[in-house]
Scaffold this motif. Structure first.
Motif, PDB file in Angstrom:
ATOM      1  N   VAL A 184       3.934  -4.166 -11.167  1.00  0.00           N
ATOM      2  CA  VAL A 184       4.010  -3.951  -9.980  1.00  0.00           C
ATOM      3  C   VAL A 184       4.028  -5.139  -9.008  1.00  0.00           C
ATOM      4  N   SER A 185       2.865  -6.115  -9.652  1.00  0.00           N
ATOM      5  CA  SER A 185       2.517  -7.695  -8.501  1.00  0.00           C
ATOM      6  C   SER A 185       3.599  -8.083  -8.913  1.00  0.00           C
ATOM      7  N   ASP A 186       4.323  -8.257 -10.164  1.00  0.00           N
ATOM      8  CA  ASP A 186       5.609  -8.870 -10.514  1.00  0.00           C
ATOM      9  C   ASP A 186       6.569  -8.545  -8.905  1.00  0.00           C
ATOM     10  N   VAL A 187       6.945  -7.131  -8.747  1.00  0.00           N
ATOM     11  CA  VAL A 187       7.808  -6.723  -8.543  1.00  0.00           C
ATOM     12  C   VAL A 187       7.372  -6.681  -6.987  1.00  0.00           C
ATOM     13  N   PHE A 188       6.580  -6.945  -6.436  1.00  0.00           N
ATOM     14  CA  PHE A 188       5.896  -7.583  -4.809  1.00  0.00           C
ATOM     15  C   PHE A 188       6.180  -9.169  -4.976  1.00  0.00           C
ATOM     16  N   ILE A 189       6.026 -10.305  -6.196  1.00  0.00           N
ATOM     17  CA  ILE A 189       5.984 -11.330  -6.053  1.00  0.00           C
ATOM     18  C   ILE A 189       7.205 -11.922  -5.593  1.00  0.00           C
ATOM     19  N   LYS A 190       8.335 -11.140  -6.222  1.00  0.00           N
ATOM     20  CA  LYS A 190       9.652 -11.212  -6.540  1.00  0.00           C
ATOM     21  C   LYS A 190      10.414 -10.983  -5.015  1.00  0.00           C
ATOM     22  N   LEU A 191       9.816 -10.164  -4.411  1.00  0.00           N
ATOM     23  CA  LEU A 191       9.959  -8.892  -2.956  1.00  0.00           C
ATOM     24  C   LEU A 191       9.350 -10.338  -2.103  1.00  0.00           C
ATOM     25  N   TRP A 192       8.187 -10.700  -1.901  1.00  0.00           N
ATOM     26  CA  TRP A 192       7.841 -12.115  -1.536  1.00  0.00           C
ATOM     27  C   TRP A 192       8.762 -13.564  -1.692  1.00  0.00           C
ATOM     28  N   GLN A 193       9.118 -13.595  -2.570  1.00  0.00           N
ATOM     29  CA  GLN A 193       9.486 -14.934  -3.006  1.00  0.00           C
ATOM     30  C   GLN A 193      11.155 -14.599  -2.125  1.00  0.00           C
ATOM     31  N   MET A 194      11.789 -13.859  -2.206  1.00  0.00           N
ATOM     32  CA  MET A 194      12.617 -13.588  -1.798  1.00  0.00           C
ATOM     33  C   MET A 194      12.643 -13.273  -0.067  1.00  0.00           C
ATOM     34  N   ARG A 195      11.691 -12.739   0.285  1.00  0.00           N
ATOM     35  CA  ARG A 195      12.276 -12.542   1.820  1.00  0.00           C
ATOM     36  C   ARG A 195      12.317 -12.967   3.190  1.00  0.00           C
ATOM     37  N   ALA A 196      13.209 -14.373   3.060  1.00  0.00           N
ATOM     38  CA  ALA A 196      14.108 -14.890   3.676  1.00  0.00           C
ATOM     39  C   ALA A 196      15.673 -13.655   3.337  1.00  0.00           C
TER      40      ALA A 196
ATOM     41  N   GLU B 110       0.344  -0.918   0.393  1.00  0.00           N
ATOM     42  CA  GLU B 110       0.122   0.518   0.394  1.00  0.00           C
ATOM     43  C   GLU B 110       0.824   0.960   0.193  1.00  0.00           C
ATOM     44  N   LEU B 111       2.038   1.063   0.673  1.00  0.00           N
ATOM     45  CA  LEU B 111       3.364   2.304   0.822  1.00  0.00           C
ATOM     46  C   LEU B 111       3.830   2.540  -0.684  1.00  0.00           C
ATOM     47  N   LEU B 112       3.765   1.725  -1.328  1.00  0.00           N
ATOM     48  CA  LEU B 112       4.830   1.477  -2.898  1.00  0.00           C
ATOM     49  C   LEU B 112       4.560   1.332  -3.510  1.00  0.00           C
ATOM     50  N   SER B 113       3.203   0.826  -3.776  1.00  0.00           N
ATOM     51  CA  SER B 113       2.585  -0.189  -5.203  1.00  0.00           C
ATOM     52  C   SER B 113       1.692   1.692  -6.131  1.00  0.00           C
ATOM     53  N   ASP B 114       1.561   2.854  -5.452  1.00  0.00           N
ATOM     54  CA  ASP B 114       1.144   3.604  -6.737  1.00  0.00           C
ATOM     55  C   ASP B 114       2.705   4.447  -7.157  1.00  0.00           C
ATOM     56  N   GLY B 115       3.750   4.639  -6.209  1.00  0.00           N
ATOM     57  CA  GLY B 115       4.569   5.213  -7.236  1.00  0.00           C
ATOM     58  C   GLY B 115       5.416   3.980  -7.817  1.00  0.00           C
ATOM     59  N   LEU B 116       5.435   2.715  -7.863  1.00  0.00           N
ATOM     60  CA  LEU B 116       5.645   2.009  -8.919  1.00  0.00           C
ATOM     61  C   LEU B 116       4.847   1.641  -9.958  1.00  0.00           C
ATOM     62  N   TYR B 117       3.844   1.565  -9.669  1.00  0.00           N
ATOM     63  CA  TYR B 117       2.672   1.711 -10.735  1.00  0.00           C
ATOM     64  C   TYR B 117       3.337   3.148 -11.912  1.00  0.00           C
ATOM     65  N   ARG B 118       3.279   4.181 -11.495  1.00  0.00           N
ATOM     66  CA  ARG B 118       3.101   5.480 -12.246  1.00  0.00           C
ATOM     67  C   ARG B 118       5.205   5.301 -12.877  1.00  0.00           C
ATOM     68  N   PHE B 119       5.296   4.870 -12.107  1.00  0.00           N
ATOM     69  CA  PHE B 119       6.987   4.700 -12.601  1.00  0.00           C
ATOM     70  C   PHE B 119       6.886   3.715 -13.865  1.00  0.00           C
ATOM     71  N   SER B 120       6.370   2.475 -13.427  1.00  0.00           N
ATOM     72  CA  SER B 120       6.810   1.339 -14.614  1.00  0.00           C
ATOM     73  C   SER B 120       5.014   2.065 -16.235  1.00  0.00           C
ATOM     74  N   TYR B 121       4.555   2.944 -15.694  1.00  0.00           N
ATOM     75  CA  TYR B 121       3.506   3.272 -16.462  1.00  0.00           C
ATOM     76  C   TYR B 121       4.343   4.196 -17.589  1.00  0.00           C
ATOM     77  N   SER B 122       5.353   5.252 -16.933  1.00  0.00           N
ATOM     78  CA  SER B 122       6.108   6.186 -17.665  1.00  0.00           C
ATOM     79  C   SER B 122       6.705   5.220 -18.294  1.00  0.00           C
ATOM     80  N   MET B 123       6.946   4.297 -18.474  1.00  0.00           N
ATOM     81  CA  MET B 123       7.710   3.790 -19.032  1.00  0.00           C
ATOM     82  C   MET B 123       7.019   2.946 -20.117  1.00  0.00           C
ATOM     83  N   VAL B 124       5.833   2.070 -20.079  1.00  0.00           N
ATOM     84  CA  VAL B 124       5.568   1.279 -20.549  1.00  0.00           C
ATOM     85  C   VAL B 124       4.040   1.536 -21.721  1.00  0.00           C
TER      86      VAL B 124
END
Length: 197
Positions: free
Chosen positions: A56-68, A32-46
Motif C-alpha cells: 500500500v505504501s508503494d502504491v501511494f509512493i507511485k501515485l505521488w511520483q506520477m502526480r503530474a 485515508e479514503l483508499l488505504s484500508d481497502g487496498l490493504y485488505r485487497f493486498s493482504y488477501s493475496m500475500v
C-alpha cells in the motif's frame, strides 16, 4: 460511508488537487479514503500484514511520483487497485518456490475480515456461517464477491482490476450468491444492492 457516486466524485476532486497543485492534504485524504481497502485487497493475496502495508505504501509512493500525469487517469480507484494487484502478484512470484502464481491460485480468505459490520445486520452465528461459506468459494469467485460486496466496487471496476471480463465478474458473483443462498442466509439483507451494480 459515501455511496459509490459520491466516493468517485471525492476521489476525482482529490486527484485533480494532487495533479494540479501537488496538494499534500489532498494526497493524505486520498490515502485515508483508499488505504484500508487496498490493504485488505493486498493482504488477501500475500497473506502478510507487513507485506500488505509495504505494498500500500508503494502504491501511494507511485501515485505521488506520477502526480503530474494523474489528470490522464479516468478511474483512479481502479488504477490504484490494479497497481496493488500487480505489486502483490510480483511479491508472490518473487517469493514462490518455482510455482506459477495466478489469481485463481490465491487465498483471499482474509478479505472477509474487512466486512463492514454496519452492512451486516445479522447475528454473529449467521455472520460466521457466511464467512465459512465465502471461505469455501473458489479463490477467484471469493475475491470477486469480496471486491463487489465488501469494497463496493462496480463490475467493470473489478473486471479491470482482475483483468477479466465484466461477464466473468457477473457469473462468478452469481455463483457466490447461489452458494450463499443455498445455505439459506438472509438474501434480502446480504445481497441488497449487489444485483444493481
Amino acid at each position: 460511508m459515501l455511496d459509490h457516486l459520491d466516493q468517485l466524485t471525492v476521489i476525482s476532486g482529490l486527484q485533480m488537487r494532487i495533479a494540479l497543485y501537488e496538494d499534500m492534504k489532498a494526497y493524505k485524504q486520498l490515502y485515508e479514503l483508499l488505504s484500508d481497502g487496498l490493504y485488505r485487497f493486498s493482504y488477501s493475496m500475500v497473506r502478510s500484514a507487513e507485506v500488505a502495508e509495504e505494498i500500500v505504501s508503494d502504491v501511494f509512493i507511485k501515485l505521488w511520483q506520477m502526480r503530474a500525469r494523474l489528470s490522464e487517469i479516468d478511474n483512479l480507484r481502479v488504477y490504484l487497485y490494479t497497481i496493488a494487484r500487480n505489486c502483490s502478484l510480483n511479491y508472490l512470484e518473487r517469493n514462490a518456490d518455482s510455482r506459477v502464481i495466478g489469481l485463481e491460485n490465491l487465498d483471499s480468505g482474509a478479505f472477509a475480515e474487512g466486512a463492514n459490520p454496519a452492512d451486516l445486520c445479522i447475528s454473529a452465528d449467521l455472520a460466521n456461517q457466511m464467512r465459512r461459506i465465502v471461505q469455501q468459494l473458489p479463490p477467484q469467485c471469493r475475491l470477486i464477491f469480496q471486491l463487489v460486496r465488501e469494497e463496493g466496487l462496480r463490475y467493470k471496476e473489478v473486471a479491470a482490476i482482475l483483468d477479466v471480463s465484466p461477464y466473468t465478474v457477473r457469473n462468478q458473483l452469481a455463483i457466490a450468491i447461489q452458494k450463499l443462498g443455498e445455505a439459506s442466509l438472509l438474501k434480502g439483507i446480504l445481497f441488497k444492492g449487489v444485483a444493481e451494480k
